[in-house]
Scaffold this motif. Structure first.
Motif, PDB file in Angstrom:
ATOM      1  N   PRO A  20       0.940  -1.157  -0.184  1.00  0.00           N
ATOM      2  CA  PRO A  20      -0.080  -0.220   0.002  1.00  0.00           C
ATOM      3  C   PRO A  20       0.783   1.300   0.009  1.00  0.00           C
ATOM      4  O   PRO A  20       2.174   1.399   0.434  1.00  0.00           O
ATOM      5  N   GLU A  21       0.378   2.141  -0.590  1.00  0.00           N
ATOM      6  CA  GLU A  21       1.225   3.462  -0.991  1.00  0.00           C
ATOM      7  C   GLU A  21       1.639   4.099   0.490  1.00  0.00           C
ATOM      8  O   GLU A  21       2.994   4.453   0.492  1.00  0.00           O
ATOM      9  N   ALA A  22       0.867   4.048   1.383  1.00  0.00           N
ATOM     10  CA  ALA A  22       1.079   4.715   2.658  1.00  0.00           C
ATOM     11  C   ALA A  22       2.669   3.860   3.319  1.00  0.00           C
ATOM     12  O   ALA A  22       3.385   4.750   3.556  1.00  0.00           O
ATOM     13  N   GLY A 110       3.802  17.546  23.958  1.00  0.00           N
ATOM     14  CA  GLY A 110       4.929  16.956  23.483  1.00  0.00           C
ATOM     15  C   GLY A 110       5.061  16.001  22.178  1.00  0.00           C
ATOM     16  O   GLY A 110       5.855  15.390  21.713  1.00  0.00           O
ATOM     17  N   LEU A 111       3.655  15.861  21.568  1.00  0.00           N
ATOM     18  CA  LEU A 111       3.184  15.154  20.349  1.00  0.00           C
ATOM     19  C   LEU A 111       2.670  15.910  19.484  1.00  0.00           C
ATOM     20  O   LEU A 111       1.491  16.327  19.626  1.00  0.00           O
ATOM     21  N   ARG A 112       3.299  15.695  18.248  1.00  0.00           N
ATOM     22  CA  ARG A 112       2.434  16.419  17.022  1.00  0.00           C
ATOM     23  C   ARG A 112       2.289  15.469  15.886  1.00  0.00           C
ATOM     24  O   ARG A 112       3.544  14.725  15.727  1.00  0.00           O
ATOM     25  N   PHE A 113       1.381  15.354  15.059  1.00  0.00           N
ATOM     26  CA  PHE A 113       1.246  14.614  13.955  1.00  0.00           C
ATOM     27  C   PHE A 113       0.751  15.379  12.612  1.00  0.00           C
ATOM     28  O   PHE A 113       0.132  16.332  12.830  1.00  0.00           O
ATOM     29  N   ARG A 114       1.246  15.083  11.415  1.00  0.00           N
ATOM     30  CA  ARG A 114       0.966  15.733  10.343  1.00  0.00           C
ATOM     31  C   ARG A 114       0.592  14.708   9.265  1.00  0.00           C
ATOM     32  O   ARG A 114       1.488  13.876   8.808  1.00  0.00           O
ATOM     33  N   ARG A 115      -0.602  14.461   8.741  1.00  0.00           N
ATOM     34  CA  ARG A 115      -1.158  13.502   7.724  1.00  0.00           C
ATOM     35  C   ARG A 115      -0.406  13.755   6.609  1.00  0.00           C
ATOM     36  O   ARG A 115       0.061  14.928   6.105  1.00  0.00           O
ATOM     37  N   MET A 116      -0.122  12.499   5.829  1.00  0.00           N
ATOM     38  CA  MET A 116       0.573  12.621   4.340  1.00  0.00           C
ATOM     39  C   MET A 116      -0.634  12.193   3.493  1.00  0.00           C
ATOM     40  O   MET A 116      -1.211  11.283   3.820  1.00  0.00           O
ATOM     41  N   PHE A 117      -0.692  12.736   2.500  1.00  0.00           N
ATOM     42  CA  PHE A 117      -1.575  12.100   1.268  1.00  0.00           C
ATOM     43  C   PHE A 117      -0.958  11.034   0.769  1.00  0.00           C
ATOM     44  O   PHE A 117       0.100  10.762   0.457  1.00  0.00           O
ATOM     45  N   ALA A 118      -1.733   9.617   1.124  1.00  0.00           N
ATOM     46  CA  ALA A 118      -0.894   8.369   0.452  1.00  0.00           C
ATOM     47  C   ALA A 118      -1.929   7.459   0.393  1.00  0.00           C
ATOM     48  O   ALA A 118      -1.743   6.539   0.606  1.00  0.00           O
ATOM     49  N   GLY A 119      -2.990   7.797  -0.578  1.00  0.00           N
ATOM     50  CA  GLY A 119      -4.021   6.715  -1.105  1.00  0.00           C
ATOM     51  C   GLY A 119      -4.895   6.115   0.059  1.00  0.00           C
ATOM     52  O   GLY A 119      -4.717   6.632   1.381  1.00  0.00           O
ATOM     53  N   GLU A 120      -5.768   5.334  -0.454  1.00  0.00           N
ATOM     54  CA  GLU A 120      -6.893   5.133   0.411  1.00  0.00           C
ATOM     55  C   GLU A 120      -6.696   3.953   1.471  1.00  0.00           C
ATOM     56  O   GLU A 120      -7.411   3.539   2.423  1.00  0.00           O
ATOM     57  N   CYS A 186       9.587  11.228  13.023  1.00  0.00           N
ATOM     58  CA  CYS A 186       9.423   9.935  12.143  1.00  0.00           C
ATOM     59  C   CYS A 186       8.346  10.000  10.887  1.00  0.00           C
ATOM     60  O   CYS A 186       7.550  10.914  11.123  1.00  0.00           O
ATOM     61  N   ILE A 187       8.766   9.262   9.950  1.00  0.00           N
ATOM     62  CA  ILE A 187       7.372   9.132   9.122  1.00  0.00           C
ATOM     63  C   ILE A 187       6.957   7.589   9.397  1.00  0.00           C
ATOM     64  O   ILE A 187       7.685   6.555   9.816  1.00  0.00           O
ATOM     65  N   ILE A 188       5.584   7.689   9.774  1.00  0.00           N
ATOM     66  CA  ILE A 188       4.962   6.400  10.089  1.00  0.00           C
ATOM     67  C   ILE A 188       3.991   6.022   9.153  1.00  0.00           C
ATOM     68  O   ILE A 188       3.065   6.677   8.382  1.00  0.00           O
ATOM     69  N   ALA A 189       3.565   4.715   9.032  1.00  0.00           N
ATOM     70  CA  ALA A 189       2.333   4.194   8.534  1.00  0.00           C
ATOM     71  C   ALA A 189       2.038   2.886   8.909  1.00  0.00           C
ATOM     72  O   ALA A 189       2.707   2.347   9.217  1.00  0.00           O
ATOM     73  N   THR A 190       0.672   2.855   8.561  1.00  0.00           N
ATOM     74  CA  THR A 190      -0.106   1.593   9.197  1.00  0.00           C
ATOM     75  C   THR A 190      -0.832   1.027   7.709  1.00  0.00           C
ATOM     76  O   THR A 190      -1.212   1.840   7.039  1.00  0.00           O
ATOM     77  N   GLU A 191      -0.878  -0.391   7.902  1.00  0.00           N
ATOM     78  CA  GLU A 191      -1.828  -0.940   6.853  1.00  0.00           C
ATOM     79  C   GLU A 191      -3.252  -0.658   6.954  1.00  0.00           C
ATOM     80  O   GLU A 191      -3.982  -0.419   5.858  1.00  0.00           O
ATOM     81  N   GLY A 192      -3.607  -0.687   8.216  1.00  0.00           N
ATOM     82  CA  GLY A 192      -5.146  -0.402   8.480  1.00  0.00           C
ATOM     83  C   GLY A 192      -5.623   0.881   8.244  1.00  0.00           C
ATOM     84  O   GLY A 192      -4.783   1.879   7.976  1.00  0.00           O
ATOM     85  N   VAL A 193      -6.823   0.988   7.898  1.00  0.00           N
ATOM     86  CA  VAL A 193      -7.392   2.177   7.791  1.00  0.00           C
ATOM     87  C   VAL A 193      -7.783   3.111   8.907  1.00  0.00           C
ATOM     88  O   VAL A 193      -8.108   4.192   8.885  1.00  0.00           O
ATOM     89  N   ARG A 194      -7.805   2.561  10.051  1.00  0.00           N
ATOM     90  CA  ARG A 194      -7.974   3.288  11.342  1.00  0.00           C
ATOM     91  C   ARG A 194      -6.748   3.222  12.234  1.00  0.00           C
ATOM     92  O   ARG A 194      -5.961   1.981  12.534  1.00  0.00           O
TER      93      ARG A 194
END
Ligand code: ZN
Lengths: 208, 242
Positions: A20-22, A110-120, A186-194
């Motif tokens: 998956p793209e993510a 102390g934590l922030r997150f920035r979504r990346m566009f990477a497919g559904e 970090c750049i992170i990604a998970t396979e799940g949609v949630r």
């Protein structure tokens, strides 16, 4: 010195274009700095070539060659200029240059997150955590990949620094904690949609 | 299939006697003993036998067509050689189509993307670097990238990511792509069936981890360990050669 690498299964799926793209974004970030994994990818692509070569042919339409040759005569269409993401460009490896980003969201002290566009399929984003913070990574929904871009974290006996990739399968418990005195990006990604836990809250806030 | 590779003034030609066809591009066929058999132009008209100066040099009887395909791509790059392209098209387009169908595309979409792939082969021929990849591997990566792009465009018509920049070749990149490709193909063919199945699935199944688990009934941990074994064998096969 990079110590932690994606599994052969993940690299092969990436080389086959089946990850998956993510998740692929995280692998791309790692590959940029890791000659050993680039070598594995080259080998997996050679396997792809060999696998394709050994496939039984499926007849093309009769005029396919003539059509392609006719199109080959015409000048190449121009590709529209890219809209580029801005922000963490200096820290991002070039393969991620063309990604588009959401805004930074604070998800906890102390934590922030920035979504990346990477497919559904799957979720990807940048995660920044201050020293001493535990990264909110919990893999409940398939494969989870994390590549360190700056700073470092410790997970059990393992330390992950810039370039290292942590691959965690579904259900594998872990507790990554930022060590040292600088924030960990970090750049992170998970396979799940949630996403789960704190990141899940961030995801819902973003309406993702 | 029996293939001959002959070099004539920098032009290498393709001879496929297995299928009874001979594809040659503005070149001379010359067999050992300096017997000039003839030459053809790039639309396949036979112009010979011509007593051309013996500029050609017998190279080898090849059983590896990938080597020759690489030369054909270079012929397309060097002089927009339609004859060479036709040979590439006949060989690769039907296999790219099969690959795309196994990756889940219907026949129509696979045909379209296979044509698109071959159009890219024509347009990007100058970017082909035989030191990096065999013809089959290079065309495989083009088809793979186009499949990913097509999928992306469906969702977001306005985004088109460029090909990622090429990273530098590793210092230990000693093998020629031809040797590597041949050795990898051989090693894949030698894998035990259960490992070969997992390796191939990485190129055919969308969401390979979960799908392999589901379709082949093999638990994820086993999938990963079989793949690791398979890749270790392929690595060992390449190291033998280095
Ligand atoms: Zn690596």
């Amino acid at each position: 010195m990079i110590r932690h690498h994606p599994s052969d299964a993940t690299l092969t799926a990436y080389a086959g274009g089946m990850l998956p793209e993510a998740l692929g974004l995280v692998v791309a970030a790692h590959l940029y700095g890791c000659a050993a994994c680039r070598e594995t990818r080259a080998m997996a692509e050679a396997v792809g070539g060999a696998v394709m070569e050994a496939l039984p042919p499926t007849a093309m339409t009769e005029d396919a060659l003539a059509l392609v040759l006719a199109r080959a005569e015409r000048p190449m269409p121009r590709v529209a200029p890219l809209s580029r993401g801005e922000g963490e460009r200096s820290l991002l490896p070039p393969p991620l240059d063309a990604c588009s980003f959401g805004p930074w969201r604070r998800i906890a002290p102390g934590l922030r997150f920035r979504r990346m566009f990477a497919g559904e399929r799957g979720i990807a984003g940048l995660l920044e955590a201050m020293p001493g913070k535990v990264l909110p990574l919990h893999s409940h929904t398939g494969l989870e990949l994390t590549c360190v871009l700056g700073g470092s974290f410790v997970d059990g006996a393992d330390r992950y620094a810039a370039g290292d990739l942590a691959e965690v399968d579904e259900g594998q418990p872990h507790r990554p904690e930022v060590d040292g005195s600088v924030p960990c990006l970090c750049i992170i990604a998970t396979e799940g949609v949630r996403l789960h836990g704190l990141l899940g809250v961030a995801q819902r806030l973003l309406g993702g | 299939m029996f293939c001959l590779r002959v070099a004539v003034r920098g032009t290498v030609l393709w001879l496929n006697t297995g299928a009874g066809t001979i594809w040659i591009t503005r070149a001379v066929i010359q067999l050992p003993g300096a017997l000039v058999m003839g030459c053809m132009d790039d639309v396949g008209r036979f112009l010979a036998p011509l007593p051309l100066p013996l500029a050609g040099r017998w190279l080898a009887a090849m059983t590896d067509p990938a080597v020759d395909h690489a030369v054909l791509i270079q012929a397309v790059a060097a002089r927009a050689d339609r004859g060479a392209f036709a040979v590439l098209f006949r060989h690769f387009a039907p296999r790219v189509k099969t690959l795309l169908m196994r990756a889940g595309l219907d026949a129509g979409a696979a045909e379209e993307l296979a044509q698109e792939t071959m159009l890219s082969v024509w347009r990007k021929a100058a970017l082909f670097d035989p030191a990096r990849a065999t013809a089959a591997t290079w065309i495989f990566t083009i088809a793979r990238n186009l499949r990913i792009d097509a999928h992306r465009r469906e969702r977001h018509p306005d985004t088109l990511l460029p090909d990622p920049p090429e990273e530098p070749l590793g210092a230990d990149h000693l093998l020629s792509a031809g040797e590597r490709g041949a050795r990898v193909a051989e090693a894949v063919a030698d894998l035990p069936a259960e490992q070969a199945e997992i390796v191939r699935a990485a190129f055919f199944l969308d969401q390979p981890h979960a799908e392999i688990e589901r379709q082949l009934g093999v638990p994820l941990g086993t999938v990963k360990s079989r793949l690791r074994l398979a890749m270790a064998k392929l690595r060992a096969a390449l190291e033998d050669l280095a």
